[in-house]
Design a protein around this motif. Sequence first.
Motif, PDB file in Angstrom:
ATOM      1  N   ALA A  87      -9.440 -40.154  39.690  1.00  0.00           N
ATOM      2  CA  ALA A  87     -10.606 -39.397  39.227  1.00  0.00           C
ATOM      3  C   ALA A  87     -11.251 -40.057  38.017  1.00  0.00           C
ATOM      4  CB  ALA A  87     -10.206 -37.963  38.895  1.00  0.00           C
ATOM      5  N   ALA A  88     -10.420 -40.567  37.093  1.00  0.00           N
ATOM      6  CA  ALA A  88     -10.958 -41.203  35.886  1.00  0.00           C
ATOM      7  C   ALA A  88     -11.740 -42.465  36.223  1.00  0.00           C
ATOM      8  CB  ALA A  88      -9.825 -41.516  34.915  1.00  0.00           C
ATOM      9  N   TYR A  89     -11.204 -43.278  37.133  1.00  0.00           N
ATOM     10  CA  TYR A  89     -11.912 -44.504  37.493  1.00  0.00           C
ATOM     11  C   TYR A  89     -13.173 -44.209  38.303  1.00  0.00           C
ATOM     12  CZ  TYR A  89      -8.860 -48.005  35.505  1.00  0.00           C
ATOM     13  OH  TYR A  89      -8.187 -48.802  34.603  1.00  0.00           O
ATOM     14  N   GLU A  90     -13.080 -43.273  39.223  1.00  0.00           N
ATOM     15  CA  GLU A  90     -14.233 -43.024  40.077  1.00  0.00           C
ATOM     16  C   GLU A  90     -15.322 -42.227  39.374  1.00  0.00           C
ATOM     17  OE1 GLU A  90     -12.750 -41.678  43.874  1.00  0.00           O
ATOM     18  OE2 GLU A  90     -12.002 -43.687  44.336  1.00  0.00           O
ATOM     19  N   SER A  91     -15.005 -41.606  38.252  1.00  0.00           N
ATOM     20  CA  SER A  91     -16.033 -40.957  37.439  1.00  0.00           C
ATOM     21  C   SER A  91     -16.534 -41.888  36.337  1.00  0.00           C
ATOM     22  CB  SER A  91     -15.484 -39.674  36.818  1.00  0.00           C
ATOM     23  OG  SER A  91     -14.459 -39.963  35.894  1.00  0.00           O
ATOM     24  N   ARG A  92     -16.017 -43.124  36.330  1.00  0.00           N
ATOM     25  CA  ARG A  92     -16.419 -44.160  35.372  1.00  0.00           C
ATOM     26  C   ARG A  92     -16.070 -43.787  33.935  1.00  0.00           C
ATOM     27  NH1 ARG A  92     -15.957 -47.770  38.358  1.00  0.00           N
ATOM     28  NH2 ARG A  92     -16.900 -49.141  36.795  1.00  0.00           N
ATOM     29  N   THR A  93     -14.968 -43.075  33.729  1.00  0.00           N
ATOM     30  CA  THR A  93     -14.522 -42.737  32.378  1.00  0.00           C
ATOM     31  C   THR A  93     -13.292 -43.540  31.960  1.00  0.00           C
ATOM     32  OG1 THR A  93     -13.169 -40.891  33.197  1.00  0.00           O
ATOM     33  CG2 THR A  93     -15.443 -40.402  32.532  1.00  0.00           C
ATOM     34  N   ALA A  94     -12.769 -44.374  32.855  1.00  0.00           N
ATOM     35  CA  ALA A  94     -11.592 -45.183  32.557  1.00  0.00           C
ATOM     36  C   ALA A  94     -12.011 -46.597  32.176  1.00  0.00           C
ATOM     37  CB  ALA A  94     -10.662 -45.231  33.771  1.00  0.00           C
ATOM     38  N   PRO A  95     -11.182 -47.320  31.430  1.00  0.00           N
ATOM     39  CA  PRO A  95     -11.504 -48.712  31.094  1.00  0.00           C
ATOM     40  C   PRO A  95     -11.449 -49.591  32.331  1.00  0.00           C
ATOM     41  CG  PRO A  95      -9.289 -48.179  30.386  1.00  0.00           C
ATOM     42  CD  PRO A  95      -9.906 -46.887  30.834  1.00  0.00           C
ATOM     43  N   GLU A  96     -12.129 -50.728  32.298  1.00  0.00           N
ATOM     44  CA  GLU A  96     -12.134 -51.620  33.450  1.00  0.00           C
ATOM     45  C   GLU A  96     -10.778 -52.278  33.673  1.00  0.00           C
ATOM     46  OE1 GLU A  96     -15.362 -54.366  33.312  1.00  0.00           O
ATOM     47  OE2 GLU A  96     -16.881 -52.806  33.489  1.00  0.00           O
ATOM     48  N   PHE A  97     -10.005 -52.431  32.612  1.00  0.00           N
ATOM     49  CA  PHE A  97      -8.689 -53.053  32.719  1.00  0.00           C
ATOM     50  C   PHE A  97      -7.849 -52.582  31.549  1.00  0.00           C
ATOM     51  CE2 PHE A  97      -5.620 -56.342  31.624  1.00  0.00           C
ATOM     52  CZ  PHE A  97      -5.040 -56.630  32.850  1.00  0.00           C
ATOM     53  N   GLU A  98      -6.551 -52.337  31.818  1.00  0.00           N
ATOM     54  CA  GLU A  98      -5.673 -52.022  30.706  1.00  0.00           C
ATOM     55  C   GLU A  98      -4.223 -52.328  31.051  1.00  0.00           C
ATOM     56  OE1 GLU A  98      -5.691 -47.914  29.577  1.00  0.00           O
ATOM     57  OE2 GLU A  98      -5.659 -47.181  31.640  1.00  0.00           O
ATOM     58  N   LEU A  99      -3.493 -52.776  30.037  1.00  0.00           N
ATOM     59  CA  LEU A  99      -2.044 -52.875  30.125  1.00  0.00           C
ATOM     60  C   LEU A  99      -1.461 -51.499  29.841  1.00  0.00           C
ATOM     61  CD1 LEU A  99      -1.291 -56.100  28.043  1.00  0.00           C
ATOM     62  CD2 LEU A  99      -1.511 -55.926  30.515  1.00  0.00           C
ATOM     63  N   TYR A 100      -0.326 -51.209  30.451  1.00  0.00           N
ATOM     64  CA  TYR A 100       0.356 -49.961  30.113  1.00  0.00           C
ATOM     65  C   TYR A 100       1.865 -50.186  30.217  1.00  0.00           C
ATOM     66  CZ  TYR A 100       0.750 -49.043  35.199  1.00  0.00           C
ATOM     67  OH  TYR A 100       1.018 -49.119  36.539  1.00  0.00           O
ATOM     68  N   GLY A 101       2.638 -49.146  29.991  1.00  0.00           N
ATOM     69  CA  GLY A 101       4.095 -49.285  30.023  1.00  0.00           C
ATOM     70  C   GLY A 101       4.630 -50.194  28.931  1.00  0.00           C
ATOM     71  N   LEU A 102       3.908 -50.292  27.811  1.00  0.00           N
ATOM     72  CA  LEU A 102       4.296 -51.246  26.776  1.00  0.00           C
ATOM     73  C   LEU A 102       5.444 -50.760  25.900  1.00  0.00           C
ATOM     74  CD1 LEU A 102       0.765 -52.617  25.844  1.00  0.00           C
ATOM     75  CD2 LEU A 102       2.562 -53.718  27.201  1.00  0.00           C
ATOM     76  N   GLY A 103       5.944 -49.571  26.180  1.00  0.00           N
ATOM     77  CA  GLY A 103       7.197 -49.140  25.576  1.00  0.00           C
ATOM     78  C   GLY A 103       8.407 -49.736  26.278  1.00  0.00           C
ATOM     79  N   LEU A 104       8.140 -50.496  27.370  1.00  0.00           N
ATOM     80  CA  LEU A 104       9.173 -51.225  28.132  1.00  0.00           C
ATOM     81  C   LEU A 104      10.232 -50.295  28.719  1.00  0.00           C
ATOM     82  CD1 LEU A 104       9.572 -54.375  25.858  1.00  0.00           C
ATOM     83  CD2 LEU A 104       7.987 -53.992  27.754  1.00  0.00           C
ATOM     84  N   GLU A 105       9.762 -49.130  29.159  1.00  0.00           N
ATOM     85  CA  GLU A 105      10.653 -48.170  29.830  1.00  0.00           C
ATOM     86  C   GLU A 105      10.046 -47.712  31.147  1.00  0.00           C
ATOM     87  OE1 GLU A 105      13.625 -47.318  29.225  1.00  0.00           O
ATOM     88  OE2 GLU A 105      13.968 -47.955  27.145  1.00  0.00           O
ATOM     89  N   HIS A 106       9.267 -48.552  31.791  1.00  0.00           N
ATOM     90  CA  HIS A 106       8.640 -48.161  33.055  1.00  0.00           C
ATOM     91  C   HIS A 106       9.718 -47.807  34.085  1.00  0.00           C
ATOM     92  CE1 HIS A 106       6.219 -48.374  36.730  1.00  0.00           C
ATOM     93  NE2 HIS A 106       5.154 -48.289  35.960  1.00  0.00           N
TER      94      HIS A 106
END
Length: 317
Positions: free
Chosen positions: A164-183
Amino acid sequence: MAKGSIPTVFIDGEAGTTGLQIRERLELLPHVAVRSIAPERRKDPGARREMMASVDLVVLCLPDEAAKESAALAASLGAEAPKVLDASTAFRVNPDWAYGLPELSPEQPAKIAASMRVSNPGCYPTGAILLLRPLIQAGLLPADYPVTVNAVSGYSGGGNAMIAAYESRTAPEFELYGLGLEHKHVAEMHYYTGLTRRPIFVPSVGDFRQGMIDSIPLHLDLLTGGPAPADLESVLTARYAGSAYVRVVKAEAKLEPEAMNNTNQLELRVHGNAARGQAVLTARYDNLGKGASGAAVQNLGLMLGIAVETRLPAAAE
């Protein structure tokens, strides 16, 4: 094993992204009947238990805790219990469940076929495991190598809120996540690759609906015997020779993530620079195909002993 003339399947959680795509794929199979509960009764334990008792296989497309509850509900049926294929992360490293990656080993398809309980692999671990496990087993990649898995996925892998966030154009074009290294996928990567050192996993998401690339950089002088990139490719090629869905292909200077969309195909590559002593392993596939729904239908076919079509209908492509 079928309770009726043709195998029957109930998708518990069929309204989610994975459940919807599994259903679309199953609609291509005239020799499988998909049964559903009326929407107003989907959360009724009695209705779900009654449905489970009437089918041959239940697919769980639920969050982890709900999947555990649903698996327990199925097990409570005793002799009437159906086979269960779980798409959550709840049971992926549980030894009482078969891991639903048929290409894991030559023996894995038979193990999946014989099991009452199968855990479908995670999207990100699928490519990483298929790249690393053969190299470790061949003795080229030390089990304690400090592996880093970098990966990018389409936003459909993040569930309804991310879509929903991407298709409503409210999300960033690219992002890293899981950077707490506990994915939550790290345990699965660690367990099934054969690594003794916990890998670092850096996932990311881009502004495209589906598609995925895993990439793993390697220093060749840290590998056993200092192999060339061609040696790594040779091991992978031999391991997946004859595979219906996994193939090793030649390296390219660029890769885009959407080429395998709406299929169950997965491509492996070894990109190397022998003069520099470096290589990058990549796996390209559809996060909703071999990374989720396509893999589920592949496993479903093994569990029910039937031929399956893992692609989506042409209209969905």
